[in-house]
Design a protein around this motif. Structure first.
Motif: not given
Length: 284
Positions: A218-219, A221-222, A225, A227, A244
């Motif tokens: 999750e971190n 991907d964030t 940025n 997905n 990205s």
């Protein structure tokens, strides 16, 4: 990844360590808190033998705090004296000096019983290249006693340095061992212990990406940025990050080299998060 890496100055450094052992009371072994096992030179156990050993988990500000505590417990179970620090801090002497006194109390107890006047604790600092040795020494000595930099192998010779009232430090050059294989080489490279010139940096980036996707997706991907990529296809991950972040070449093609360098830089410098790549195994 199999790397043979044993320059002549490292062979010489090993001899110097062996020759100077009888001049010191305690060994201060500096490890990278992110890779406490992989950054530990396996030759050192046979070289330093039964000398008391303080284990400094340096760069603790970049490592997983809970895992660092487990590693400290592990080293205590081996009879060593561990402490986790950020070597750039002004308070490192307060963390290390009491451990040096504790680790050598039997030695000085015997000396005092023979009527020998107390002197500062003499400690030899050992550690692989680029583990933060010079920065730590400068913090301990509160002056620029050792040259610092991010180039592995910068410290080439030995020097005695006074730290506080109770410590005298013998610096030694960073020593790697003749051969390391598998994940060890990747972890050493990812944290900057091996110069980028002798590794395939794309393999290092792939190792880092897979680790983060598995442990902190999750971190990861964030931060980038991203997905809708296929995490089982590493090229898909490269493509997602490249697009990205706008790392593109002519023809709208992803610049994989630029992505490689960026990912390694971000992980190495704690930009994405605090990670420990070695797991504690008390059966080691």
């Amino acid at each position: 990844m199999s790397i043979n890496w044993f320059p002549g100055h490292m062979a010489k450094a090993r001899r110097q360590i062996e020759e100077n052992l009888n001049k010191v009371d305690v060994i201060i072994e500096i490890l990278d808190a992110r890779i406490p096992l992989s950054s530990q030179n396996p030759m050192m156990d046979e070289i330093v033998k039964n000398k008391p050993r303080i284990v400094i988990l340096n760069k603790a500000d970049l490592a997983d705090h809970n895992k660092t505590n487990r590693w400290k417990d592990y080293f205590r179970s081996l009879g060593r004296y561990p402490v986790a620090i950020d070597g750039r801090s002004n308070n490192v002497l307060k963390s290390i000096e009491p451990l040096a006194l504790e680790a050598t109390k039997d030695i000085f107890g015997r000396m005092e019983a023979r009527g020998i006047k107390r002197r500062p604790v003499r400690a030899m600092i050992i550690g692989i290249p680029n583990v933060g040795k010079s920065t730590l020494i400068n913090s301990l000595a509160r002056r620029k006693a050792a040259r610092t930099g991010n180039t592995p192998g910068l410290t080439k010779s030995q020097q005695w340095i006074k730290a506080g009232n109770n410590l005298e430090l013998l610096d030694t050059p960073g020593v790697l061992w003749p051969k390391f294989e598998g994940d060890v080489g990747l972890k050493l490279s990812l944290t900057g212990a091996i110069t980028d010139r002798v590794v395939h940096l794309d393999e290092v980036a792939i190792y880092g990406m897979k680790f983060l996707i598995e442990n902190d997706k999750e971190n990861f991907d964030t931060f980038y940025n991203i997905n809708n990529y296929d995490e089982t296809d590493i090229v898909s991950v490269f493509d997602a990050i490249g697009r990205s972040r706008g790392m593109l070449m002519a023809g709208n093609e992803v610049d994989y080299e630029q992505v490689t360098n960026r990912v390694v830089y971000d992980i190495r410098n704690g930009k994405i998060g605090r990670y420990t790549f070695d797991e504690v195994n008390h059966d080691d």
